[in-house]
Design a protein around this motif. Structure first.
Motif, PDB file in Angstrom:
ATOM      1  N   PRO A   1       0.837  -1.202   0.000  1.00 52.25           N
ATOM      2  CA  PRO A   1       0.000   0.000   0.000  1.00 52.25           C
ATOM      3  C   PRO A   1       0.874   1.254   0.000  1.00 52.25           C
ATOM      4  N   GLN A   2       0.365   2.331  -0.564  1.00 53.72           N
ATOM      5  CA  GLN A   2       1.135   3.568  -0.607  1.00 53.72           C
ATOM      6  C   GLN A   2       1.497   4.053   0.802  1.00 53.72           C
ATOM      7  N   ASN A   3       0.601   3.845   1.751  1.00 53.98           N
ATOM      8  CA  ASN A   3       0.905   4.271   3.121  1.00 53.98           C
ATOM      9  C   ASN A   3       2.138   3.567   3.675  1.00 53.98           C
ATOM     10  N   VAL A   4       2.275   2.282   3.365  1.00 52.61           N
ATOM     11  CA  VAL A   4       3.444   1.533   3.833  1.00 52.61           C
ATOM     12  C   VAL A   4       4.698   2.008   3.113  1.00 52.61           C
ATOM     13  N   LYS A   5       4.574   2.284   1.822  1.00 51.47           N
ATOM     14  CA  LYS A   5       5.718   2.831   1.085  1.00 51.47           C
ATOM     15  C   LYS A   5       6.152   4.159   1.682  1.00 51.47           C
ATOM     16  N   ASP A   6       5.186   4.982   2.049  1.00 55.27           N
ATOM     17  CA  ASP A   6       5.520   6.279   2.648  1.00 55.27           C
ATOM     18  C   ASP A   6       6.243   6.095   3.977  1.00 55.27           C
ATOM     19  N   VAL A   7       5.812   5.115   4.755  1.00 52.03           N
ATOM     20  CA  VAL A   7       6.501   4.821   6.015  1.00 52.03           C
ATOM     21  C   VAL A   7       7.935   4.382   5.742  1.00 52.03           C
ATOM     22  N   LEU A   8       8.121   3.525   4.754  1.00 52.34           N
ATOM     23  CA  LEU A   8       9.464   3.047   4.418  1.00 52.34           C
ATOM     24  C   LEU A   8      10.351   4.191   3.941  1.00 52.34           C
ATOM     25  N   LYS A   9       9.775   5.129   3.218  1.00 50.64           N
ATOM     26  CA  LYS A   9      10.552   6.292   2.789  1.00 50.64           C
ATOM     27  C   LYS A   9      10.955   7.160   3.969  1.00 50.64           C
ATOM     28  N   ALA A  10      10.077   7.215   4.971  1.00 54.28           N
ATOM     29  CA  ALA A  10      10.324   8.095   6.121  1.00 54.28           C
ATOM     30  C   ALA A  10      11.316   7.507   7.116  1.00 54.28           C
ATOM     31  N   ILE A  11      11.508   6.200   7.096  1.00 57.35           N
ATOM     32  CA  ILE A  11      12.468   5.575   8.012  1.00 57.35           C
ATOM     33  C   ILE A  11      13.877   5.995   7.590  1.00 57.35           C
ATOM     34  N   PRO A  12      14.682   6.521   8.487  1.00 57.74           N
ATOM     35  CA  PRO A  12      16.018   7.010   8.113  1.00 57.74           C
ATOM     36  C   PRO A  12      16.896   5.932   7.480  1.00 57.74           C
ATOM     37  N   ALA A  13      17.759   6.356   6.583  1.00 56.34           N
ATOM     38  CA  ALA A  13      18.688   5.434   5.926  1.00 56.34           C
ATOM     39  C   ALA A  13      19.645   4.803   6.928  1.00 56.34           C
ATOM     40  N   THR A  14      19.846   5.457   8.070  1.00 52.65           N
ATOM     41  CA  THR A  14      20.754   4.948   9.095  1.00 52.65           C
ATOM     42  C   THR A  14      20.115   3.895   9.999  1.00 52.65           C
ATOM     43  N   SER A  15      18.846   3.623   9.801  1.00 53.18           N
ATOM     44  CA  SER A  15      18.140   2.667  10.664  1.00 53.18           C
ATOM     45  C   SER A  15      18.658   1.251  10.460  1.00 53.18           C
ATOM     46  N   HIS A  16      18.562   0.459  11.517  1.00 57.35           N
ATOM     47  CA  HIS A  16      18.923  -0.950  11.383  1.00 57.35           C
ATOM     48  C   HIS A  16      17.844  -1.638  10.554  1.00 57.35           C
ATOM     49  N   PRO A  17      18.222  -2.464   9.579  1.00 59.87           N
ATOM     50  CA  PRO A  17      17.220  -3.135   8.735  1.00 59.87           C
ATOM     51  C   PRO A  17      16.193  -3.952   9.512  1.00 59.87           C
ATOM     52  N   MET A  18      16.562  -4.457  10.683  1.00 58.44           N
ATOM     53  CA  MET A  18      15.576  -5.193  11.477  1.00 58.44           C
ATOM     54  C   MET A  18      14.489  -4.254  11.996  1.00 58.44           C
ATOM     55  N   ASP A  19      14.855  -3.030  12.321  1.00 59.48           N
ATOM     56  CA  ASP A  19      13.850  -2.049  12.739  1.00 59.48           C
ATOM     57  C   ASP A  19      12.968  -1.647  11.558  1.00 59.48           C
ATOM     58  N   VAL A  20      13.561  -1.611  10.370  1.00 58.95           N
ATOM     59  CA  VAL A  20      12.783  -1.348   9.158  1.00 58.95           C
ATOM     60  C   VAL A  20      11.709  -2.425   8.982  1.00 58.95           C
ATOM     61  N   MET A  21      12.108  -3.677   9.115  1.00 58.53           N
ATOM     62  CA  MET A  21      11.172  -4.790   8.943  1.00 58.53           C
ATOM     63  C   MET A  21      10.073  -4.756   9.999  1.00 58.53           C
ATOM     64  N   LYS A  22      10.453  -4.468  11.217  1.00 56.96           N
ATOM     65  CA  LYS A  22       9.485  -4.423  12.317  1.00 56.96           C
ATOM     66  C   LYS A  22       8.476  -3.298  12.119  1.00 56.96           C
ATOM     67  N   THR A  23       8.977  -2.127  11.724  1.00 54.41           N
ATOM     68  CA  THR A  23       8.097  -0.970  11.542  1.00 54.41           C
ATOM     69  C   THR A  23       7.165  -1.163  10.353  1.00 54.41           C
ATOM     70  N   ALA A  24       7.692  -1.705   9.265  1.00 55.60           N
ATOM     71  CA  ALA A  24       6.864  -1.934   8.076  1.00 55.60           C
ATOM     72  C   ALA A  24       5.779  -2.974   8.350  1.00 55.60           C
ATOM     73  N   THR A  25       6.108  -3.975   9.146  1.00 53.33           N
ATOM     74  CA  THR A  25       5.112  -4.987   9.515  1.00 53.33           C
ATOM     75  C   THR A  25       3.969  -4.352  10.298  1.00 53.33           C
ATOM     76  N   SER A  26       4.312  -3.499  11.248  1.00 50.55           N
ATOM     77  CA  SER A  26       3.286  -2.798  12.021  1.00 50.55           C
ATOM     78  C   SER A  26       2.445  -1.894  11.122  1.00 50.55           C
ATOM     79  N   ALA A  27       3.106  -1.224  10.187  1.00 51.38           N
ATOM     80  CA  ALA A  27       2.391  -0.329   9.281  1.00 51.38           C
ATOM     81  C   ALA A  27       1.402  -1.099   8.416  1.00 51.38           C
ATOM     82  N   LEU A  28       1.817  -2.255   7.906  1.00 56.66           N
ATOM     83  CA  LEU A  28       0.908  -3.061   7.098  1.00 56.66           C
ATOM     84  C   LEU A  28      -0.265  -3.546   7.942  1.00 56.66           C
ATOM     85  N   GLY A  29       0.009  -3.866   9.214  1.00 61.85           N
ATOM     86  CA  GLY A  29      -1.060  -4.275  10.110  1.00 61.85           C
ATOM     87  C   GLY A  29      -2.081  -3.174  10.344  1.00 61.85           C
ATOM     88  N   CYS A  30      -1.628  -1.929  10.331  1.00 63.12           N
ATOM     89  CA  CYS A  30      -2.556  -0.802  10.459  1.00 63.12           C
ATOM     90  C   CYS A  30      -3.418  -0.645   9.211  1.00 63.12           C
TER      91      CYS A  30
END
Length: 368
Positions: free
Chosen positions: A71-100
């Protein structure tokens, strides 16, 4: 009871490991599954109890492929996550976003549809975030690759993978898919036992897997191998490590005392991948020499993480992405356990042995 070692915490029909017959998913030997099946077949087996026939596999794969688009909302969340983030935090946050965006039904009637959605989406989370922040572009998630292994490699590197790479990735997904009541799976079952949703179960697993004592061992193992110029250099350092009484990551296992049944498979996969034009065969020789020395001198067998790191390195995958790949694999096992827990549920709430002060009188502020 340190770390609940030796404590039977529940019943499960999904997996056996360390019981004298290697590692089995639903009764099938891990070597047969890793070398003779696609990962989608193994995921279906874990979730449904039986291997799929041709039509069942085609339908299962079709649903997973449909789940790759985000969904575009999840893509927007992924764009907003800083490039310096740990990829595991990226996966965790995107999973929560898709759940929303796409919540699971309160009665869990769509749980099977949700896990197929997640099996499709997990690789897309990493691929989309990677290309946006590392390459400055919004990548298309559609692909002609029909299996998860090929999709991960093709979309991550944007080129058609070699057949040996797809074989290795497919096998690695299977080897890491399930492992009984390990830390992340047990944590996932605890979340499931509260009757929380499948996205919460997944994020619980991801958060637990991020810990250095659970996921990430293959990252450390390949870092160790890469520091050596040759076999002699490596063996000299191993002797120094032994003298300092330090550990080498990728050896020994809490469950497997004599042999991790996944390790010989990983060894052969690495042997095949070292022949790729982009691979450095010397690294395989170093890893093999270290494996043999640790086994011969200390009696410690290697586990899947030791050659697993080399496998991913030979496929030119970024080191911080090794554990997110673990998610894409273990999600099938997590979901199977969550479904099993829900089917015969009682909230998991163990007791503890109190070690604090004995009952005592309250002391007013003015007398403290």
């Amino acid at each position: 009871m340190s770390g609940l070692a030796g404590v039977i915490a529940g019943e499960s029909a999904i997996c056996t490991c360390g019981l004298g017959n290697g590692l089995n998913y639903r009764g099938y030997d891990i070597a047969d599954l890793a070398l003779k099946c696609e990962f989608e077949e193994v995921a279906y087996l874990l979730l449904n109890g039986e291997l799929p026939n041709k039509s069942q596999l085609e339908g299962f794969r079709k649903d997973i492929i449909a789940g790759r688009e985000l969904p575009q909302n999840v893509k927007d969340v992924l764009k907003a996550i800083p490039a310096t983030s740990h990829p595991m935090d990226v996966m965790k946050t995107a999973t929560s976003a898709l759940g929303c965006c796409e919540p699971e039904a309160d009665d869990f009637s769509d749980q099977e549809e949700k896990i197929k959605r997640l099996l499709g989406a997990f690789p897309s989370f990493l691929v989309y975030w990677h290309h946006w922040h590392k390459n400055g572009k919004e990548i298309e998630l559609a692909s002609d690759e029909t299996n998860i292994a090929g999709y991960i490699l093709e979309r991550l590197k944007e080129k058609t993978p070699e057949a040996v790479e797809v074989k290795a990735m497919n096998a690695m997904l299977t080897l890491y898919a399930e492992h009984e009541f390990n830390a992340s799976t047990f944590a996932n079952r605890i979340t499931a036992s509260t009757l929380s949703d499948i996205y919460s179960c997944m994020t619980t697993g991801i958060g637990t897997l991020k810990g250095h004592l659970h996921g990430g061992a293959n990252e450390v193992a390949i870092k160790f191998v890469l520091q050596f110029d040759n076999v002699e250099h490596a063996l000299k350092e191993v002797d120094a490590i032994f003298a300092r009484k330090e550990k080498i990551m990728g050896f020994g296992h809490r469950v497997y005392r004599n042999l991790d049944p996944r390790s010989p498979i990983g060894f052969e996969l690495a042997r095949e991948l070292k022949e790729l034009p982009t691979s450095d065969p010397k690294l395989f020789d170093i890893a093999k020499a270290v494996r043999d020395k640790v086994r011969d001198d200390k009696g410690l067998p290697d586990n899947i993480d030791f050659f697993g790191g080399l496998i991913y390195h030979y496929m030119q995958i970024e080191r911080l992405y090794y554990t997110p790949l673990f998610i894409m694999s273990r999600a099938a096992g997590w979901a199977a356990h969550a479904f099993e827990q829900r089917a015969n549920n009682r909230i998991i709430r163990p007791g503890s042995e109190y070690t604090g002060p004995a009952p005592r009188d309250f002391v007013p502020m003015e007398k403290r």
